[in-house]
Design an enzyme around this catalytic site. Structure first.
Site, short mmCIF file in Angstrom:
data_model
loop_
_atom_site.label_atom_id
_atom_site.label_comp_id
_atom_site.label_asym_id
_atom_site.label_seq_id
_atom_site.Cartn_x
_atom_site.Cartn_y
_atom_site.Cartn_z
N ASP A 38 0.83 -1.21 0.00
CA ASP A 38 0.00 0.00 0.00
C ASP A 38 0.87 1.26 0.00
O ASP A 38 0.53 2.26 -0.62
CB ASP A 38 -0.93 0.02 1.23
CG ASP A 38 -1.95 -1.10 1.17
OD1 ASP A 38 -2.13 -1.68 0.07
OD2 ASP A 38 -2.55 -1.41 2.21
N LEU A 84 -17.05 -27.19 -24.33
CA LEU A 84 -16.52 -28.52 -23.98
C LEU A 84 -17.65 -29.54 -23.94
O LEU A 84 -18.76 -29.22 -23.51
CB LEU A 84 -15.89 -28.48 -22.59
CG LEU A 84 -14.58 -27.71 -22.43
CD1 LEU A 84 -14.26 -27.52 -20.96
CD2 LEU A 84 -13.45 -28.45 -23.13
N ARG A 137 -16.44 -14.41 -24.46
CA ARG A 137 -16.55 -15.46 -25.46
C ARG A 137 -17.70 -15.18 -26.43
O ARG A 137 -17.61 -15.47 -27.62
CB ARG A 137 -16.79 -16.78 -24.72
CG ARG A 137 -17.13 -17.92 -25.61
CD ARG A 137 -16.93 -19.23 -24.86
NE ARG A 137 -17.39 -20.32 -25.68
CZ ARG A 137 -18.51 -20.99 -25.48
NH1 ARG A 137 -19.30 -20.66 -24.48
NH2 ARG A 137 -18.86 -21.98 -26.26
N GLU A 173 -10.31 -18.07 -17.41
CA GLU A 173 -11.58 -17.84 -16.74
C GLU A 173 -11.46 -16.68 -15.75
O GLU A 173 -10.54 -16.65 -14.94
CB GLU A 173 -11.97 -19.12 -15.98
CG GLU A 173 -13.41 -19.21 -15.59
CD GLU A 173 -14.28 -19.84 -16.69
OE1 GLU A 173 -13.81 -19.96 -17.84
OE2 GLU A 173 -15.43 -20.20 -16.39
N TYR A 223 -7.69 -17.16 -13.98
CA TYR A 223 -6.75 -18.24 -14.25
C TYR A 223 -6.71 -18.49 -15.74
O TYR A 223 -7.75 -18.60 -16.39
CB TYR A 223 -7.16 -19.54 -13.54
CG TYR A 223 -6.67 -19.62 -12.12
CD1 TYR A 223 -5.35 -19.28 -11.79
CD2 TYR A 223 -7.52 -20.04 -11.10
CE1 TYR A 223 -4.89 -19.35 -10.48
CE2 TYR A 223 -7.07 -20.11 -9.78
CZ TYR A 223 -5.76 -19.77 -9.49
OH TYR A 223 -5.32 -19.84 -8.21
N CYS A 410 -43.50 -17.59 22.97
CA CYS A 410 -43.99 -16.68 24.01
C CYS A 410 -45.48 -16.36 23.85
O CYS A 410 -46.06 -15.69 24.71
CB CYS A 410 -43.18 -15.39 24.03
SG CYS A 410 -43.50 -14.31 22.62
S1 IVH Z 1 -10.89 -25.19 -22.04
C1 IVH Z 1 -11.28 -25.78 -26.32
N1 IVH Z 1 -10.41 -25.32 -19.47
O1 IVH Z 1 -15.79 -24.09 -19.63
C2 IVH Z 1 -11.61 -25.83 -24.89
N2 IVH Z 1 -12.46 -24.37 -20.20
O2 IVH Z 1 -17.63 -25.38 -21.77
C3 IVH Z 1 -12.02 -24.52 -24.37
N3 IVH Z 1 -13.87 -23.57 -18.35
O3 IVH Z 1 -16.54 -21.39 -21.61
C4 IVH Z 1 -12.21 -24.45 -22.94
N4 IVH Z 1 -12.51 -24.11 -16.73
O4 IVH Z 1 -15.10 -20.82 -19.67
C5 IVH Z 1 -11.28 -24.95 -20.43
N5 IVH Z 1 -9.84 -25.48 -17.23
C6 IVH Z 1 -10.70 -25.09 -18.18
C7 IVH Z 1 -11.93 -24.48 -17.89
C8 IVH Z 1 -12.79 -24.14 -18.93
C9 IVH Z 1 -13.68 -23.56 -17.05
C10 IVH Z 1 -15.09 -23.06 -19.03
C11 IVH Z 1 -14.77 -22.09 -20.13
C12 IVH Z 1 -15.68 -22.45 -21.29
C13 IVH Z 1 -16.46 -23.59 -20.76
C14 IVH Z 1 -16.49 -24.65 -21.82
#
Ligand code: IVH
Length: 708
Positions: A38, A84, A137, A173, A223, A410
């Site tokens: 700070d 995914l 996205r 994320e 992350y 009560c």
């Molecule tokens: S990889 C080509 N890794 O899940 C693969 N996605 O359904 C792209 N997410 O919108 C995603 N943790 O926001 C990947 N360790 C991780 C993740 C992750 C969370 C979310 C991501 C995406 C969604 C896919």
């Protein structure tokens, strides 16, 4: 310090601050105490205020958020952002592995297992190592430009380190950790604003703010789990690519792991599931990714999802069970909460037998009846709740619940004031249930922290007439306690010691312990920082404060509109509201509380019993406050300065000063900025010394070791 020296110093400070951010967020290994961090930030802010020409957009000082925008521009993703495929059980996971092995012809696959973070996907574009664009996205092909908001997230580097390629698009994320989410919701409640349903909604809502200054106040983290376009050669494995991105300064989750074969994937899943509730952020599953990039390329995609990755979801923190009965509980403010008695069910890692139905309206809205099958949710450490009814399973004899008209404890009337969702027992301090709940709250670990004073004991103490209010606790003696049922001598003397120890407390804890409706820990902290002591707090003229707040809010609204309509003209100053985060509902409760002579009397008896405050929680970080330059000095801030009020307050507190909200004869200095409020005239009236911004900065900088 002249301009040349200031330029050099600003450069050094920015590098140091960026380094500490990197250590804290990417390496998870902070190397200096918060107070020192700070101090660096304050010095940078002061220099930038003195030499505005030195401010650059990648300065860590700019994380506070820039001007609001009208809308988010569309961004086309050069490489689409995919989704995914999901698996909900082991069989589906094994199918996936079989498919991967079949298509690649490999006998065994190396996977990279990662948590599936529950936030939202973000793409970060770095050119020559500098963050130039951040996008959501969206539909995978086109997202929204949220650069201004993303820049406020300290975990996201504004500049990469270690010679990054000329163009690099990192993906990952943005999420809100659980503790930050709880704090945000407490703040929302305090302001009478709507709470967010879960951390994911809160993160999404925070990024969708048109005003980055709001995003800047939201506890967001990031992350990195992948990448889009990258110019330059990358390693052959996903795991090594993430290592590389980590080396560039991007935070990458430490929980990730390279594993061989699908059994190891499932073992990882089981282990993360075990850790899940203790993780500081929410995860809704695990992601397995084929680690070798050449195999990824051979596998390719189906529709919008890669064939080389799979999300293995955790079972929801919800379960269905039978609601056997509904009873009501009376809280410390008389609030009547309908509670569902359930057929025991295992959910979120524990067996649940009771769940809250919140209030009568909720119960009606969900149309919950006795005998229904209901969905119960238990997430993290929150109280289990009934989410809804499985209507298809409703038995013909399911009984609607009728709210009692009298308190089951009560016998007083249960009343419901118009506009209030909550029904209350009108018994007040005659209702033993309210007294007991109030004492339990007072003794809570986060309030006065009286270890060993459990519900059973409170029950006995109140029922036997030994304790009528919290002040009576301090009149208990050893013979009385040992005379109670199931009270051994040792526990009795331990309890006496705990009661004695609780006398040394802090003002925020004490305010929270009083159990004033709507005053949670966060509000208690705000109040104690604003007013500094109990007397000032209880003696506030809340009506006057509200009038002032309203006037400032109106002026701010006008100024914001002006800024949007006339960006070319110099911005009008925007003033900080007094008691930011505290709405009229709260101050109404405070004035009701202070107006009740019985409350004032209980406080008097508590103080007479020897309750003392170590500090007001504001100068908490300074163990040796007494030796600091402004120790013992009380400041009040009014008007607008080039720094936000929070920054100035932090700077003053760092030097041991106490910053309060209202001017009294005990105030040492009033810092007066542009457009000051009535505090400036009050200062003049009482003859309190005032400081303008230059004088204030001089005071803040005139300390040893400040480097200026
Ligand atoms: S990889 C080509 N890794 O899940 C693969 N996605 O359904 C792209 N997410 O919108 C995603 N943790 O926001 C990947 N360790 C991780 C993740 C992750 C969370 C979310 C991501 C995406 C969604 C896919």
């Amino acid at each position: 310090m002249d301009l040349t020296e200031a330029t050099a110093r600003v450069g050094v400070l920015r590098r140091e601050i960026a380094d500490h951010d990197h250590r804290y967020y990417a390496l998870d290994a902070p190397s200096i105490p918060d107070a020192e961090y700070d101090r660096l930030m304050r010095e940078l802010l002061a220099l930038e205020a003195q030499y505005p020409a030195l401010v650059t957009s990648d300065s860590p000082s700019q994380r506070v958020g820039g001007a609001p925008s009208a809308a988010f521009a569309p961004v086309t993703h050069a490489v689409p952002m995919l989704s995914l495929g999901n698996a909900f059980d082991d069989a589906e996971v094994r199918d996936f592995d079989r498919r991967v092995r079949g298509l690649t012809g490999e006998r065994e696959i190396d996977y990279h297992a990662e948590p599936k973070f529950d936030g939202l996907a973000i793409s970060l574009l770095y050119r020559d190592g500098v963050l130039v664009q951040a996008a959501t996205r969206g539909d995978g092909s086109t997202g929204e430009d949220v650069t201004a908001n993303i820049r406020t997230i300290a975990a996201i580097p504004l500049r990469l380190r270690n010679n990054p390629p000329a163009l690099l698009e990192a993906r990952g994320e943005v999420f809100m950790p659980r503790d930050g989410f709880a704090r945000l919701n407490a703040r929302q409640a305090g302001r009478g604003e709507k709470a967010f349903a879960n951390p994911r909604n809160a993160a999404a809502g925070s990024l969708r703010q048109l005003d980055p200054r709001i995003t800047a106040q939201r506890p967001l983290r990031f992350y990195c789990y992948g990448y889009g376009r990258v110019d330059g050669r990358l390693p052959d494995r996903h795991s090594e690519r993430l290592d590389l991105l980590h080396g560039y300064g991007l935070p990458v989750c430490a929980q990730r792991q390279r594993v061989t074969g699908i059994d190891a994937c499932v073992a990882y899943y089981v282990e993360l599931g075990r850790l899940r509730a203790d993780l500081p952020y929410e995860v809704d599953g695990v992601v397995y990714k084929v680690d070798r990039v050449d195999l990824q390329e051979r596998l390719g995609f189906v529709s919008r999802a890669p064939r080389w990755a799979l999300a293995h979801k955790f079972p929801a923190e919800e379960a269905v069970t039978v609601l056997e009965n509904i009873e009501v509980q009376i809280g410390r403010t008389g609030a009547v909460t309908p509670v569902a008695r359930l057929k025991p069910v295992f959910v979120g890692g524990v067996t649940v037998t009771n769940a809250t139905l919140h209030n009568e309206d909720e119960l009606r809205r969900k149309d919950v009846r006795i005998g229904d099958s209901v969905t119960v949710r238990r997430a993290g450490d929150v109280i289990p709740e009934v989410v809804g009814v499985v209507l298809e399973r409703r038995p013909v004899d399911a009984q609607p619940f009728v709210m009692p008209t009298h308190c089951p404890v009560c016998g007083s009337d249960i009343v419901r004031v118009d506009g209030d969702a909550v029904s209350r027992c009108s018994g007040g301090l005659h209702c033993p249930a309210q007294i007991k709940a109030g004492i339990a709250h007072f003794a809570n670990r986060r309030a006065m922290d009286i270890d060993g004073l459990g519900d059973k004991l409170i029950e006995q103490l109140v029922d036997r007439g030994l304790v009528h209010d919290v002040a009576d606790l301090y009149q208990l003696d050893l013979p009385t306690l040992t005379g109670l049922e199931r009270m051994a001598e040792l526990s009795a003397s331990n309890l006496m010691a705990a009661i004695g120890a609780s006398k040394q407390t802090t003002l925020p804890r004490f305010i929270f312990a009083l159990g004033i409706p709507l005053i949670g820990e966060e509000v208690a902290r705000l109040l104690s920082a604003e007013f500094g002591d109990l007397e000032t707090l209880l003696a506030q003229d809340w009506a006057e404060l509200h009038a002032r707040k309203q006037a400032i809010a109106k002026a701010n609204q006008k100024a914001r509109k002006h800024n949007v309509d006339h960006p070319e003209r110099p911005a009008l100053p925007v003033q900080d509201l007094p008691l930011r985060g505290i709405g009229p509902e709260i101050t109404d409760r405070l004035s009701d509380f202070a107006a009740d002579a019985r409350n004032v009397e209980v406080i008097r008896r508590l103080l007479a019993a020897g309750i003392r405050f170590a500090d007001n929680g504001a100068g908490q970080r300074n163990a040796d406050a007494g030796s600091l330059a402004l120790a013992g000095k009380t400041f009040v801030i009014t008007g607008t300065f080039s720094q936000s009020r929070e920054v100035i307050t932090a700077a003053l507190q760092e030097l041991g000063a106490k910053v309060t909200g209202s001017v009294s004869k005990n105030t040492d200095f009033v810092a007066v900025g542009d457009n000051p409020g009535s505090k400036a005239s009050k200062a003049a009236e009482l003859g309190v010394t005032t400081l303008n911004e230059t004088a204030l900065l001089a005071l803040l900088q005139a300390r040893p070791g400040s480097g200026s």
